[in-house]
Design a protein around this motif. Structure first.
Motif, short mmCIF file in Angstrom:
data_model
loop_
_atom_site.label_atom_id
_atom_site.label_comp_id
_atom_site.label_asym_id
_atom_site.label_seq_id
_atom_site.Cartn_x
_atom_site.Cartn_y
_atom_site.Cartn_z
N ASP A 292 0.80 -1.21 0.00
CA ASP A 292 0.00 0.00 0.00
C ASP A 292 0.83 1.27 0.00
O ASP A 292 0.30 2.37 0.01
CB ASP A 292 -0.95 0.00 1.20
N LEU A 293 2.15 1.14 -0.02
CA LEU A 293 3.00 2.33 -0.01
C LEU A 293 3.19 2.87 -1.43
O LEU A 293 3.23 2.11 -2.39
CB LEU A 293 4.38 2.00 0.57
N ALA A 301 11.67 3.95 2.84
CA ALA A 301 11.95 2.71 3.58
C ALA A 301 13.28 2.11 3.12
O ALA A 301 14.06 1.62 3.94
CB ALA A 301 10.80 1.71 3.37
N LEU A 302 13.52 2.19 1.84
CA LEU A 302 14.77 1.63 1.30
C LEU A 302 15.98 2.38 1.86
O LEU A 302 16.96 1.77 2.31
CB LEU A 302 14.75 1.73 -0.24
N ASP A 350 5.93 5.24 10.05
CA ASP A 350 5.76 5.06 11.49
C ASP A 350 4.33 4.62 11.80
O ASP A 350 4.11 3.66 12.55
CB ASP A 350 6.09 6.39 12.19
N SER A 351 3.36 5.26 11.15
CA SER A 351 1.97 4.97 11.50
C SER A 351 1.56 3.55 11.07
O SER A 351 0.69 2.96 11.67
CB SER A 351 1.03 6.01 10.89
N VAL A 352 2.20 3.02 10.03
CA VAL A 352 1.84 1.64 9.64
C VAL A 352 2.75 0.60 10.32
O VAL A 352 2.63 -0.59 10.07
CB VAL A 352 1.85 1.42 8.11
N GLY A 353 3.65 1.08 11.17
CA GLY A 353 4.40 0.15 12.01
C GLY A 353 5.67 -0.42 11.38
O GLY A 353 6.25 -1.37 11.89
N ILE A 354 6.12 0.16 10.26
CA ILE A 354 7.36 -0.34 9.65
C ILE A 354 8.57 0.16 10.43
O ILE A 354 9.55 -0.55 10.59
CB ILE A 354 7.44 0.07 8.17
N ILE A 355 8.48 1.40 10.88
CA ILE A 355 9.58 1.93 11.69
C ILE A 355 9.02 2.45 13.01
O ILE A 355 7.82 2.58 13.18
CB ILE A 355 10.30 3.10 10.98
#
Ligand SMILES: Nc1ncnc2c1ncn2[C@@H]1O[C@H](COP(=O)(O)OP(=O)(O)OP(=O)(O)O)[C@@H](O)[C@H]1O
Ligand SMILES: [Mg+2]
Length: 397
Positions: A292-293, A301-302, A350-355
């Protein structure tokens, strides 16, 4: 040192009743909370048992990591064989994992040699197929072949396995398939010819916290002696695993925490052991989160993954991360967005919990207290690899 101390360990007490029941290949007798998916798969395959004549049924099972795709297929396969036996019908369920069997040829050859005791060496694919079809006709037998991690086979190989049994006429086809694949990968390999052969697609959703409590309670009963693990501790593990919705995540924590109790001669598993066990377990990142990104969020993210990949670094600052994002953009031939846009991407990750974001010292001889960006217990290399793959797929669209 007492001479018999090793024997003492080997013969001593353990928190486990059956440790192996938490190993990845173990298939439990029951799969709580998967009744709906199991019923649907069984209903899909019912005609094989109840209807005469030759025909194939092909069903795809998709879903994110650890939601029970493999377990549901194997569970159903076993029961289909049993039910068929009661009806006097010969059906064999044979699971293949594409990690080990990468082509149609290797699968057909293995079918013949391992399951029908026929030497396949020296024969062409067509000849092998001919022998297999003849043999199935002679035995009046049907096969259900599971193709697990089918994305590694790719659509062409999957199709050629489906077609294989139709070579001698659709009405003679005796090989059905269950195609198992993570959802992102399935979308990547699904094309019109393949989808034309799929009779049903079952998408298995992730597990909720309360579902995980039921599953882990059951798995803990199989694995541990009575009194070793309390309801609160199971709830704690379920809470952690609910972040990934992945049952394997919770099961691995149970196993590690149990091992810790054994190493340290405790007769119960406590919260501290769970916390420590959790750190060593890397839940697969839910692929649909990355799906969804948008491209710039992926590039963010990369960049972060590459920054945090370096040995000893567990956190980075927004300025540092921005540089890595710019490099990633350059590499992909995309114009880097402004710092303020970049901040938004970071907030979204951050909000989707990846970081994660935290305020604190930067560590390892680097001065200052600033907002810093961290990864939860996801290895940076895993994130890097996943993001690159999705960027590649997006590029091809
Ligand atoms: N409902 C359930 N009850 C008990 N155990 C379960 C249940 N669902 C999954 N498990 C266990 O969780 C683990 C992961 O399940 P499984 O291997 O089937 O996941 P998967 O969807 O195939 O994941 P992957 O995409 O990584 O292959 C296995 O050990 C399985 O036995
Ligand atoms: Mg699996």
């Amino acid at each position: 040192m007492e001479e018999d101390f090793v024997e003492k360990i080997l013969l001593g007490a353990s928190v486990f009743r059956d440790e192996r029941s938490l190993f990845p290949e173990f298939l439990p007798q029951k799969l709580p909370r998967r009744e709906k998916e199991i019923s649907r798969l069984a209903t899909d395959f019912r005609p094989l048992i109840q209807k005469k004549g030759s025909f194939a049924i092909n069903v795809a099972i998709t879903g994110t990591a650890g939601v029970g795709k493999t377990a549901v297929a194997r569970y159903c396969g076993k029961h289909i064989e049993n039910a068929a036996k009661k009806k006097g019908v010969a059906i064999k369920f044979i699971p293949y994992n594409a990690h080990t069997f990468r082509t149609k040829t290797s699968i057909l050859r293995n079918l013949l040699t391992d399951h029908f005791n026929v030497t396949a060496r020296g024969f062409s694919d067509e000849e092998i197929l001919g022998m297999l079809v003849k043999r199935l006709e002679k035995d009046d037998m049907r096969l259900i072949v599971a193709l697990d991690e089918a994305n590694l086979l790719g659509s062409d190989e999957i199709l050629s396995i489906i077609h294989a049994s139709e070579v001698f006429g659709i009405e003679r086809s005796r090989i059905s398939t269950i195609i198992i694949c993570r959802r992102t990968e399935w979308r990547a390999i699904l094309n019109a010819p393949l989808s034309g052969h799929i009779h049903d697609q079952i998408n298995i959703p992730g597990y909720t916290r309360s579902e995980l409590v039921d599953i882990l309670t059951y798995r803990a009963q199989l694995a541990f002696n009575p009194g070793v693990i309390s309801e609160e501790i199971i709830e704690m593990v379920a809470e952690i695993a609910s972040q990934t919705q992945n049952a394997r995540h919770g099961i691995e924590i149970l196993l590690r925490a149990g091992k810790m109790a054994d190493y340290e001669h405790f007769s119960e598993i406590n919260a501290e052991m769970v916390r420590r066990a959790k750190v060593g377990v890397y839940p697969e990142l839910r692929p649909d989160v990355l799906d969804d990104l948008n491209d710039h969020e992926l590039l963010t993210a990369l960049g972060l993954a590459r920054r945090l990949k370096h040995h000893g670094i567990t956190a980075t600052t927004i300025n540092e991360a921005y540089k890595y994002y710019q490099i990633a953009c350059e590499e992909k031939g995309v114009r880097a967005q402004s710092m303020s846009a970049f901040r938004k991407y970071v907030n979204h990750l951050d909000s989707v919990g990846i970081i994660g974001k935290a305020v604190g010292p930067l560590g390892r001889g680097r001065r200052g207290r600033r907002a810093r960006i961290t990864f939860y217990d996801l290895p940076a290399t895993v994130l890097e690899e996943r993001v690159l793959r999705i960027l590649e797929l997006n590029n091809k669209k």
